[in-house]
Design an enzyme around this catalytic site. Structure first.
Site, PDB file in Angstrom:
ATOM      1  N   ASP A  20       0.846  -1.187   0.000  1.00  0.00           N
ATOM      2  CA  ASP A  20       0.000   0.000   0.000  1.00  0.00           C
ATOM      3  C   ASP A  20       0.890   1.250   0.000  1.00  0.00           C
ATOM      4  O   ASP A  20       2.075   1.183   0.325  1.00  0.00           O
ATOM      5  CB  ASP A  20      -0.907  -0.034   1.237  1.00  0.00           C
ATOM      6  CG  ASP A  20      -1.963   1.054   1.218  1.00  0.00           C
ATOM      7  OD1 ASP A  20      -2.318   1.536   0.130  1.00  0.00           O
ATOM      8  OD2 ASP A  20      -2.417   1.430   2.312  1.00  0.00           O
ATOM      9  N   ASP A  61      -0.209   5.109   1.014  1.00  0.00           N
ATOM     10  CA  ASP A  61      -0.404   6.058   2.111  1.00  0.00           C
ATOM     11  C   ASP A  61      -0.539   5.331   3.436  1.00  0.00           C
ATOM     12  O   ASP A  61      -1.347   4.411   3.582  1.00  0.00           O
ATOM     13  CB  ASP A  61      -1.645   6.923   1.851  1.00  0.00           C
ATOM     14  CG  ASP A  61      -1.504   7.755   0.578  1.00  0.00           C
ATOM     15  OD1 ASP A  61      -0.365   8.005   0.164  1.00  0.00           O
ATOM     16  OD2 ASP A  61      -2.540   8.124  -0.004  1.00  0.00           O
TER      17      ASP A  61
END
Length: 375
Positions: free
Chosen positions: A13, A15
């Site tokens: 991922d 953020d």
């Protein structure tokens, strides 16, 4: 028929994992997670995982997030990572909003259908993310999860989540099978009716940080410990100095000793023993210590003055004795006669240098430095 080895992937991922949240795709607000560069580089160098970005970026292309705004931030993030010698083999970003119920939006796996073609060993691959949906994606893919954070793992995901951590260093150590050494760090809060300490210590530091107790000479001595041992130490202090300095000095030593013991963990791979002979002008100190798990204290020091400035010299012995008890280490100190300030300072410096030797890790060995098998 030629056997073709399946490939492994780390689906990562963006953020909250690579960069800190809250930047709203403004390049000037982007901050990378601590340790992400060195850890990803080590994972890339020591393993065969392919790095794959998998991210939801809500509403890219809408007035709330114009595409050119997103692309500036994305180019900055990926360009900076590439500049560190780290390369993602694939980038997958879903631009939908939650209400769109897009099958490519995590935990949907439509973006990753190509990884289910038999070429990839998904059971040996990982999803690294900071949300429950990331771990649900891992389960859906038949992969395993590394939950970036300190969340409590729901019962239904416990067979999927292999590690929860807020430390890239710990993740790299896990994925490389220990080839990346964990940063030995510990925090401790210790409050009594007399004092209050909240300390953060890293044994793998650079000698940075200082705790101000308000006891001038003692602060000068603890500064020597941090500087010459190479540890990093930060935090806050509250002491009943209106009474005297006894509780503050004693509890500082106890807190530091407990932190050392906690940060050392099982002590695998360390030297365990440390010693130093140090001269300072007119005096010579000899210090030896052993992080043996047993407290033994030998103090061969004779101050001819009761005070150094306003600091009682008897508190020097009490500091080291309290540390030895709390850290569970053998500690021997000796210093020749001379200027009392120099006697004290050279003791603290030699003590710090002995710590530096004792806690140093052997990069080629993770053995326990004991024939007993336990420390």
């Amino acid at each position: 028929m030629e056997f073709k080895k399946q490939k492994r992937a780390l689906f990562i991922d963006r953020d909250g994992v690579l960069v800190k949240k809250g930047h709203k795709n403004r390049p000037e607000d982007i901050r990378f997670m601590e340790g992400v560069f060195t850890s990803l580089k080590a994972i890339q160098d020591y393993t065969d995982y392919a790095l794959v970005l998998v991210s939801n970026q809500d509403g890219v292309g809408t007035p709330a997030l114009p595409r050119e705004v997103y692309e500036k931030a994305q180019d900055l993030i990926m360009g900076t990572i590439a500049g560190e010698g780290i390369f993602f083999s694939d980038i997958n970003v879903d631009f939908s909003l939650p209400e769109d119920h897009c099958p490519g939006r995590k935990p949907g796996k439509a973006m990753l259908e190509s990884y289910e073609n038999g070429e990839w060993d998904l059971a040996s691959s990982f999803v690294i993310g900071d949300r429950k949906t990331d771990m649900e994606l891992a389960r859906s893919l038949g992969a395993r999860g590394i939950w970036f954070g300190n969340e409590s793992v729901p019962e239904e995901l416990r067979d999927t989540v292999m590690l929860t951590s807020e430390s890239w260093n710990e993740i790299a150590s896990f994925l490389t099978g220990g080839k990346v050494k964990k940063v030995r760090r510990a925090t401790l809060v210790r409050n009594t009716n007399e004092t209050g300490f909240e300390f953060d210590l890293s044994l793998d530091g650079t000698g940075k940080g200082r705790i101000i107790t308000g006891i001038g000479f003692f602060d000068h001595m603890t500064e020597q410990i941090v500087k010459h041992s190479g540890i990093d130490l930060s935090g806050t202090f509250r002491g009943d100095l209106e009474v005297d300095e006894h509780h503050s000095v004693e509890d500082f030593a106890i807190t530091l000793g407990q932190l050392m013991k906690k940060a050392l963990g099982d002590k695998r791979g360390i030297n365990r023993y440390g010693s130093d002979i140090l001269i300072m002008d007119d005096v010579v100190a000899t210090v030896a210590l052993d992080f043996s798990g047993r407290a033994e204290f030998i103090y061969d020091v004779d101050f001819r003055r009761e005070y150094i400035g306003t600091f009682p010299t008897e508190m020097i012995q009490h500091f080291f004795k309290s540390f030895s008890n709390a850290a569970e280490c053998n500690l021997y100190l000796h210093v020749t006669q001379g200027n009392s300030h120099h006697m004290a300072e050279v003791l603290f410096k030699a003590f710090a240098r002995s710590i530096k030797v004792a806690v140093k890790r052997n990069p080629a060995s993770d053995e326990l430095p004991s024939t007993k098998g336990v420390l």
